[in-house]
Design an enzyme around this catalytic site. Structure first.
Site, PDB file in Angstrom:
ATOM      1  N   THR A  42       8.455   3.049  -7.586  1.00 36.75           N
ATOM      2  CA  THR A  42       8.827   1.636  -7.390  1.00 36.75           C
ATOM      3  C   THR A  42       8.757   0.985  -8.767  1.00 36.75           C
ATOM      4  OG1 THR A  42       6.526   0.960  -7.116  1.00 36.75           O
ATOM      5  CG2 THR A  42       7.720   1.527  -5.095  1.00 36.75           C
ATOM      6  N   SER A  71      -5.369   1.120  -2.892  1.00 39.92           N
ATOM      7  CA  SER A  71      -5.100   2.227  -3.795  1.00 39.92           C
ATOM      8  C   SER A  71      -6.385   2.996  -4.015  1.00 39.92           C
ATOM      9  CB  SER A  71      -4.589   1.703  -5.139  1.00 39.92           C
ATOM     10  OG  SER A  71      -4.607   2.740  -6.092  1.00 39.92           O
ATOM     11  N   ASN A 103       0.761  -6.252   1.654  1.00 42.02           N
ATOM     12  CA  ASN A 103       1.358  -5.311   0.698  1.00 42.02           C
ATOM     13  C   ASN A 103       1.526  -5.910  -0.703  1.00 42.02           C
ATOM     14  OD1 ASN A 103       3.332  -2.968  -0.067  1.00 42.02           O
ATOM     15  ND2 ASN A 103       4.478  -4.854  -0.446  1.00 42.02           N
ATOM     16  N   LYS A 148      -8.565  -3.783  -6.007  1.00 38.87           N
ATOM     17  CA  LYS A 148      -8.398  -2.884  -4.859  1.00 38.87           C
ATOM     18  C   LYS A 148      -9.762  -2.505  -4.264  1.00 38.87           C
ATOM     19  CE  LYS A 148      -3.848  -2.652  -4.844  1.00 38.87           C
ATOM     20  NZ  LYS A 148      -3.037  -3.296  -3.810  1.00 38.87           N
ATOM     21  N   ASP A 156       3.965 -17.291  -0.770  1.00 37.72           N
ATOM     22  CA  ASP A 156       3.230 -16.897  -1.973  1.00 37.72           C
ATOM     23  C   ASP A 156       1.771 -16.759  -1.562  1.00 37.72           C
ATOM     24  OD1 ASP A 156       1.802 -16.696  -4.304  1.00 37.72           O
ATOM     25  OD2 ASP A 156       2.960 -18.219  -5.373  1.00 37.72           O
ATOM     26  N   TYR A 191      -6.897  -4.161 -11.859  1.00 36.91           N
ATOM     27  CA  TYR A 191      -6.286  -3.534 -10.682  1.00 36.91           C
ATOM     28  C   TYR A 191      -7.358  -2.819  -9.858  1.00 36.91           C
ATOM     29  CZ  TYR A 191      -2.786  -0.992  -7.951  1.00 36.91           C
ATOM     30  OH  TYR A 191      -2.019  -0.490  -6.919  1.00 36.91           O
ATOM     31  N   VAL A 208       3.972   6.171  -5.914  1.00 39.38           N
ATOM     32  CA  VAL A 208       5.304   5.968  -5.336  1.00 39.38           C
ATOM     33  C   VAL A 208       6.270   5.391  -6.376  1.00 39.38           C
ATOM     34  CG1 VAL A 208       6.575   4.785  -3.499  1.00 39.38           C
ATOM     35  CG2 VAL A 208       4.211   5.516  -3.101  1.00 39.38           C
TER      36      VAL A 208
HETATM   37  P1  NAP Z   1       6.467  -3.523  -6.506  1.00 41.49           P
HETATM   38  O1  NAP Z   1       7.731  -2.796  -6.320  1.00 41.49           O
HETATM   39  O2  NAP Z   1       6.080  -4.037  -7.848  1.00 41.49           O
HETATM   40  O3  NAP Z   1       6.438  -4.726  -5.441  1.00 41.49           O
HETATM   41  C1  NAP Z   1       5.397  -5.659  -5.405  1.00 41.49           C
HETATM   42  C2  NAP Z   1       5.777  -6.781  -4.471  1.00 41.49           C
HETATM   43  O4  NAP Z   1       4.698  -7.731  -4.430  1.00 41.49           O
HETATM   44  C3  NAP Z   1       7.031  -7.546  -4.942  1.00 41.49           C
HETATM   45  O5  NAP Z   1       7.838  -7.826  -3.837  1.00 41.49           O
HETATM   46  C4  NAP Z   1       6.436  -8.816  -5.526  1.00 41.49           C
HETATM   47  O6  NAP Z   1       7.302  -9.919  -5.475  1.00 41.49           O
HETATM   48  C5  NAP Z   1       5.269  -9.029  -4.561  1.00 41.49           C
HETATM   49  N1  NAP Z   1       4.319 -10.042  -5.032  1.00 41.49           N
HETATM   50  C6  NAP Z   1       3.644 -10.088  -6.204  1.00 41.49           C
HETATM   51  N2  NAP Z   1       2.899 -11.211  -6.265  1.00 41.49           N
HETATM   52  C7  NAP Z   1       3.099 -11.881  -5.103  1.00 41.49           C
HETATM   53  C8  NAP Z   1       2.611 -13.105  -4.553  1.00 41.49           C
HETATM   54  N3  NAP Z   1       1.771 -13.907  -5.227  1.00 41.49           N
HETATM   55  N4  NAP Z   1       2.995 -13.477  -3.296  1.00 41.49           N
HETATM   56  C9  NAP Z   1       3.857 -12.702  -2.608  1.00 41.49           C
HETATM   57  N5  NAP Z   1       4.378 -11.546  -3.077  1.00 41.49           N
HETATM   58  C10 NAP Z   1       4.001 -11.144  -4.315  1.00 41.49           C
HETATM   59  O7  NAP Z   1       5.201  -2.641  -6.063  1.00 41.49           O
HETATM   60  P2  NAP Z   1       4.986  -1.470  -4.983  1.00 41.49           P
HETATM   61  O8  NAP Z   1       4.793  -0.238  -5.728  1.00 41.49           O
HETATM   62  O9  NAP Z   1       6.001  -1.579  -3.901  1.00 41.49           O
HETATM   63  O10 NAP Z   1       3.540  -1.902  -4.443  1.00 41.49           O
HETATM   64  C11 NAP Z   1       3.289  -2.398  -3.131  1.00 41.49           C
HETATM   65  C12 NAP Z   1       1.794  -2.257  -2.874  1.00 41.49           C
HETATM   66  O11 NAP Z   1       1.417  -0.853  -2.958  1.00 41.49           O
HETATM   67  C13 NAP Z   1       0.913  -2.987  -3.900  1.00 41.49           C
HETATM   68  O12 NAP Z   1      -0.171  -3.597  -3.250  1.00 41.49           O
HETATM   69  C14 NAP Z   1       0.423  -1.855  -4.803  1.00 41.49           C
HETATM   70  O13 NAP Z   1      -0.811  -2.159  -5.420  1.00 41.49           O
HETATM   71  C15 NAP Z   1       0.294  -0.712  -3.804  1.00 41.49           C
HETATM   72  N6  NAP Z   1       0.311   0.626  -4.408  1.00 41.49           N
HETATM   73  C16 NAP Z   1       1.413   1.081  -5.055  1.00 41.49           C
HETATM   74  C17 NAP Z   1       1.406   2.353  -5.608  1.00 41.49           C
HETATM   75  C18 NAP Z   1       2.610   2.928  -6.308  1.00 41.49           C
HETATM   76  O14 NAP Z   1       2.509   4.068  -6.825  1.00 41.49           O
HETATM   77  N7  NAP Z   1       3.744   2.272  -6.330  1.00 41.49           N
HETATM   78  C19 NAP Z   1       0.241   3.162  -5.530  1.00 41.49           C
HETATM   79  C20 NAP Z   1      -0.881   2.651  -4.873  1.00 41.49           C
HETATM   80  C21 NAP Z   1      -0.816   1.376  -4.306  1.00 41.49           C
HETATM   81  P3  NAP Z   1       8.092 -10.477  -6.788  1.00 41.49           P
HETATM   82  O15 NAP Z   1       9.387  -9.748  -6.830  1.00 41.49           O
HETATM   83  O16 NAP Z   1       8.238 -11.942  -6.494  1.00 41.49           O
HETATM   84  O17 NAP Z   1       7.232 -10.208  -7.982  1.00 41.49           O
END
Ligand code: NAP
Length: 234
Positions: A192, A142, A88, A161, A61, A157, A190
């Site tokens: 997700t 981001s 990440n 970032k 964590d 957010y 993305v």
């Molecule tokens: P996601 O599917 O929501 O996954 C986020 C991950 O972070 C999950 O595995 C979550 O675990 C974990 N997490 C949250 N709090 C945590 C903590 N305290 N310690 C350890 N793990 C923790 O999001 P994603 O879209 O893959 O995003 C991944 C990264 O890309 C993020 O930093 C996000 O800001 C960045 N990003 C995403 C996008 C997009 O369009 N998707 C765009 C720009 C940037 P739990 O399952 O335990 O919650």
């Protein structure tokens, strides 16, 4: 970097982090898939092991100082150190809020995961990278935190970032002259849990630049912001 590399990926039970684990392991890297809750983390790890990939699970964590310290100790003991850190893990709690009505407590929580988490991870793992003589740190940021793109909405957010981008520059500067390179990436929008179903990019596309940067040679760029393998403005 050594031929046999160890990578740590935070927040990797799903989404972009999970795909980064898959792509790094497919390139022969030993991957430590981490997540704050053991059950989904272990299940994600088993999925990749089922594909014949060298992936291990350790709980982590990033908001918990003790968890980060214990994790670094375990990586040092069990794997002899780490060469690659992909910060990440992330959350976005203020989707429909703006600067005037945002909940400061939610902003604090977002900072803990998105900004202070990566700082804790860097403080814990850079000493291990120094012992191995090289390292790659990739902060999954981001463009929502880019000074060139910041507009209204998503205050927590965006602030988190922007701070992560600042941290990237600070550490890259402090590590000049070492073979530890620190960069940030924007994965694009993305599909997700965070990005939602309307996002145009696949996780494969979202993971690509982080994986590419993680495997760059020692003379590669540091202190830069990348998207689609190209430098973009902060
Ligand atoms: P996601 O599917 O929501 O996954 C986020 C991950 O972070 C999950 O595995 C979550 O675990 C974990 N997490 C949250 N709090 C945590 C903590 N305290 N310690 C350890 N793990 C923790 O999001 P994603 O879209 O893959 O995003 C991944 C990264 O890309 C993020 O930093 C996000 O800001 C960045 N990003 C995403 C996008 C997009 O369009 N998707 C765009 C720009 C940037 P739990 O399952 O335990 O919650």
């Amino acid at each position: 970097m050594p031929d046999e590399k160890v990578a740590v990926v935070t927040g990797a039970n799903r989404g972009i982090g999970f795909e980064i684990c898959r792509q790094l392991a497919a390139k022969g890297v030993t991957v430590v898939l981490t997540d704050r809750t053991a059950k989904p983390g272990r299940a994600a790890c088993e999925r990749l092991r089922g594909e014949g990939l060298d992936v291990r699970f350790l709980p982590l964590d990033v908001t918990d100082e003790g968890s980060v310290r214990g994790f670094a100790e375990a990586v040092g003991k069990e794997l002899g150190g780490a060469d690659i850190l992909i910060n990440n893990a992330g959350l976005n709690l203020d989707r429909n809020l703006n600067g005037l009505n945002a909940d400061v407590e939610d902003i604090r929580k977002t900072m803990e995961t998105n900004a202070y988490g990566p700082l804790r991870m860097c403080q814990a793992l850079i000493p291990l990278m120094k012992k191995r003589g090289a390292g790659r740190i990739i902060n999954v940021s981001s463009r929502m935190g880019s000074t060139s793109h910041i507009g209204g909405g998503y205050p927590g957010y965006r602030i988190s970032k922007a701070t992560l981008n600042a941290l990237t520059l600070i550490l890259a500067d402090e590590l000049q002259g070492t073979k530890i390179l620190v960069n940030a990436i924007h994965p694009g929008w993305v599909k997700t849990d965070m990005g939602g179903r309307s996002a145009p990019r696949s996780v494969e596309e979202g993971a690509d630049t982080a994986v590419w940067l993680a495997l760059q040679p020692d003379a590669a760029l540091t202190g830069k912001f990348f998207m689609d393998r190209k430098v973009i403005s902060w």
